[in-house]
Design an enzyme around this catalytic site. Structure first.
Site, PDB file in Angstrom:
ATOM      1  N   ARG A 172     -26.858  16.825  36.778  1.00 37.97           N
ATOM      2  CA  ARG A 172     -28.141  16.139  36.981  1.00 37.97           C
ATOM      3  C   ARG A 172     -29.248  17.126  37.376  1.00 37.97           C
ATOM      4  NH1 ARG A 172     -29.919  12.140  41.469  1.00 37.97           N
ATOM      5  NH2 ARG A 172     -31.573  10.966  40.442  1.00 37.97           N
ATOM      6  N   HIS A 212     -32.856  17.384  35.591  1.00 36.82           N
ATOM      7  CA  HIS A 212     -34.125  17.219  36.320  1.00 36.82           C
ATOM      8  C   HIS A 212     -34.949  18.506  36.299  1.00 36.82           C
ATOM      9  CE1 HIS A 212     -33.558  13.250  38.688  1.00 36.82           C
ATOM     10  NE2 HIS A 212     -32.896  13.214  37.551  1.00 36.82           N
ATOM     11  N   ASN A 258     -36.078  12.958  43.130  1.00 34.82           N
ATOM     12  CA  ASN A 258     -35.216  14.112  43.410  1.00 34.82           C
ATOM     13  C   ASN A 258     -34.586  14.091  44.791  1.00 34.82           C
ATOM     14  OD1 ASN A 258     -35.504  15.216  40.908  1.00 34.82           O
ATOM     15  ND2 ASN A 258     -37.204  16.568  41.470  1.00 34.82           N
ATOM     16  N   HIS A 293     -23.636  10.006  32.388  1.00 35.76           N
ATOM     17  CA  HIS A 293     -23.345   9.054  33.470  1.00 35.76           C
ATOM     18  C   HIS A 293     -21.866   8.677  33.522  1.00 35.76           C
ATOM     19  CE1 HIS A 293     -27.855   7.750  33.832  1.00 35.76           C
ATOM     20  NE2 HIS A 293     -27.609   8.954  34.323  1.00 35.76           N
TER      21      HIS A 293
HETATM   22  C1  HEM Z   1     -31.798   8.366  30.223  1.00 36.12           C
HETATM   23  C2  HEM Z   1     -32.515   8.492  31.302  1.00 36.12           C
HETATM   24  C3  HEM Z   1     -31.898   8.675  32.641  1.00 36.12           C
HETATM   25  C4  HEM Z   1     -32.155   7.945  33.751  1.00 36.12           C
HETATM   26  C5  HEM Z   1     -33.149   6.809  33.872  1.00 36.12           C
HETATM   27  C6  HEM Z   1     -31.298   8.439  34.800  1.00 36.12           C
HETATM   28  C7  HEM Z   1     -31.296   7.982  36.092  1.00 36.12           C
HETATM   29  C8  HEM Z   1     -30.334   8.292  37.027  1.00 36.12           C
HETATM   30  C9  HEM Z   1     -30.249   7.727  38.340  1.00 36.12           C
HETATM   31  C10 HEM Z   1     -31.213   6.714  38.925  1.00 36.12           C
HETATM   32  C11 HEM Z   1     -29.148   8.222  38.929  1.00 36.12           C
HETATM   33  C12 HEM Z   1     -28.612   7.877  40.320  1.00 36.12           C
HETATM   34  C13 HEM Z   1     -29.347   8.614  41.377  1.00 36.12           C
HETATM   35  C14 HEM Z   1     -28.946   8.131  42.749  1.00 36.12           C
HETATM   36  O1  HEM Z   1     -29.332   7.023  43.102  1.00 36.12           O
HETATM   37  O2  HEM Z   1     -28.212   8.837  43.436  1.00 36.12           O
HETATM   38  C15 HEM Z   1     -28.552   9.142  38.012  1.00 36.12           C
HETATM   39  C16 HEM Z   1     -27.424   9.870  38.269  1.00 36.12           C
HETATM   40  C17 HEM Z   1     -26.932  10.817  37.418  1.00 36.12           C
HETATM   41  N1  HEM Z   1     -27.493  11.218  36.222  1.00 36.12           N
HETATM   42 FE1  HEM Z   1     -28.964  10.299  35.233  1.00 36.12          FE
HETATM   43  N2  HEM Z   1     -30.528   9.446  34.298  1.00 36.12           N
HETATM   44  C18 HEM Z   1     -30.869   9.635  32.989  1.00 36.12           C
HETATM   45  C19 HEM Z   1     -30.373  10.607  32.151  1.00 36.12           C
HETATM   46  C20 HEM Z   1     -29.475  11.558  32.533  1.00 36.12           C
HETATM   47  C21 HEM Z   1     -29.149  12.737  31.770  1.00 36.12           C
HETATM   48  C22 HEM Z   1     -29.829  13.132  30.470  1.00 36.12           C
HETATM   49  C23 HEM Z   1     -28.190  13.392  32.443  1.00 36.12           C
HETATM   50  C24 HEM Z   1     -27.500  14.673  32.084  1.00 36.12           C
HETATM   51  C25 HEM Z   1     -27.160  14.983  30.872  1.00 36.12           C
HETATM   52  C26 HEM Z   1     -27.904  12.623  33.632  1.00 36.12           C
HETATM   53  C27 HEM Z   1     -26.943  12.928  34.553  1.00 36.12           C
HETATM   54  C28 HEM Z   1     -26.713  12.205  35.711  1.00 36.12           C
HETATM   55  C29 HEM Z   1     -25.580  12.439  36.584  1.00 36.12           C
HETATM   56  C30 HEM Z   1     -24.449  13.410  36.342  1.00 36.12           C
HETATM   57  C31 HEM Z   1     -25.731  11.571  37.666  1.00 36.12           C
HETATM   58  C32 HEM Z   1     -24.812  11.442  38.884  1.00 36.12           C
HETATM   59  C33 HEM Z   1     -25.350  12.340  39.991  1.00 36.12           C
HETATM   60  C34 HEM Z   1     -24.541  12.295  41.276  1.00 36.12           C
HETATM   61  O3  HEM Z   1     -23.333  12.078  41.237  1.00 36.12           O
HETATM   62  O4  HEM Z   1     -25.140  12.523  42.339  1.00 36.12           O
HETATM   63  N3  HEM Z   1     -28.728  11.546  33.669  1.00 36.12           N
HETATM   64  N4  HEM Z   1     -29.289   9.170  36.853  1.00 36.12           N
END
Ligand code: HEM
Length: 337
Positions: free
Chosen positions: A68, A72, A102, A199
């Site tokens: 992530r 970002h 972030n 995800h």
């Molecule tokens: C399509 C649009 C996307 C949205 C709206 C989005 C939004 C989010 C949100 C809201 C979270 C949770 C944050 C939290 O509350 O802790 C999250 C987690 C995550 N996102 Fe996305 N995301 C997107 C695309 C991506 C992309 C492109 C990647 C990487 C290729 C990605 C990888 C991750 C990962 C690995 C997590 C888990 C992070 C953790 O375990 O702390 N996301 N994302």
């Protein structure tokens, strides 16, 4: 006379052509390259991998956060490690890190740990932006996902502005919004559906999706749920996230396998169990819906792995600084003095 004019215009055209070639070669030189550090830091990839093995052994839940972080980083000012810079004056000029999207990023200490190892091996050589790109790749590999070649040579930016994180798609995005925000970074519908597969790793804080469980249209009553979410899943998520404002509880995004990179995410989304509204939004568009359906069969995981690798290479190229641009930061959390 006419022929000498045409000769001189031909020579002019040739010179212009040669100049163009020269310019395009110069810009090609400034492109990223897998062997960028082959002379200056030949063991960079091994060092990162070794550190990552240790870090993920101690803290396996950091795999998602590393992926992530790179996302970002790349969506704001390109992949230039601007996401890592600490605010120098958080009240008056907050950095990206202190912006709401972030606040839930993790893994900054581990990034610095890797950077410190590289500083000892090859001082002031490897950029923090490259460190992030390598750590994201290794996190996916070590979680059982695909590998891809990480072209290197990104330089670190010197600017980080909290308000610019409005280029990150919010979890409430519908498909139109996702398309616009990804298109602004040169990514298409396929990249959206493929990269959302990230995800499969990690967790989300309840607050990132509780509007879907308690207050989807602002009516704020028990019936006010997101119709795009499976009813049984709403009940299950409500038992995990007890209130609209819960910003501490973490929910696994791919329950049961949130530490493993696999195609299971698409089975969830197909069953209307994607945890974020943006996950459900993949069912709104024919192209992305078809991809979700195909991957949900579980028969094409190898194809997803290849696609993910390809889209990660694209994402890792967004707006990179190269050549003499930017700098090689000594500490990932601060621009050089
Ligand atoms: C399509 C649009 C996307 C949205 C709206 C989005 C939004 C989010 C949100 C809201 C979270 C949770 C944050 C939290 O509350 O802790 C999250 C987690 C995550 N996102 Fe996305 N995301 C997107 C695309 C991506 C992309 C492109 C990647 C990487 C290729 C990605 C990888 C991750 C990962 C690995 C997590 C888990 C992070 C953790 O375990 O702390 N996301 N994302």
């Amino acid at each position: 006379m006419a022929s000498s004019r045409s000769l001189s215009s031909r020579i002019g055209a040739m010179l212009a052509g040669a100049l163009l070639l020269l310019l395009s070669t110069a810009s090609a030189v400034a492109q990223l390259d897998v062997g960028f550090y082959s002379k200056t830091c030949p063991h960079v990839e091994e060092i990162v991998r070794q550190e990552m093995l240790g870090i993920l052994k101690e803290a396996p839940t950091l795999a998602g956060p590393f992926l992530r972080l790179h996302f970002h980083d790349c969506f704001v000012r390109g992949c230039d490690a601007s996401v890592l810079i600490d605010s120098t004056d958080v009240a008056n000029s907050p950095a990206e890190k202190d912006a709401p999207p972030n606040k839930s990023l993790r893994g900054f200490g581990a990034v610095q740990r890797v950077k410190d190892r590289l500083q000892s091996a090859c001082p002031n050589t490897v950029s923090c932006a490259d460190v992030l790109a390598l750590m994201a790749r290794d996190a996916v590999v070590l979680a059982g996902g695909p590998t891809w070649p990480v072209a290197l040579g990104r330089r670190d930016g010197r600017v980080s502005i909290a308000s610019e994180t409005n280029q990150l798609p919010p979890p409430t995005s519908n498909f139109t919004r996702l398309s616009k925000m990804f298109a602004a970074k040169g990514l298409d519908a396929k990249d959206i559906v493929v990269l959302s597969g990230g995800h499969t790793l990690g967790t989300a804080r309840c607050v990132s999706f509780t509007d879907r469980l308690y207050n989807f249209s602002g009516a704020n009553n028990p019936a006010d749920v997101d119709p795009a979410l499976d009813g049984a899943y709403v009940a299950r998520l409500r038992s995990q996230c007890r209130s609209l404002a819960d910003n501490t509880t973490l929910a696994e995004m791919d329950p049961g396998s949130f530490l493993t990179f696999d195609a299971g995410y698409y089975r969830l989304v197909a069953k209307r169990r994607g945890i974020l509204h943006s996950d459900s939004a993949l069912l709104e568009h024919p192209t992305t819906r078809a991809y979700v359906g195909r991957q949900a069969t579980g028969l094409f995981a190898a194809e997803f792995f290849r696609d993910f690798a390809e889209s990660m290479v694209k994402m890792g190229n967004i707006g990179v600084l190269t050549g003499e641009q930017g700098e090689i930061r000594n500490k990932c959390y601060a621009v050089n003095k």
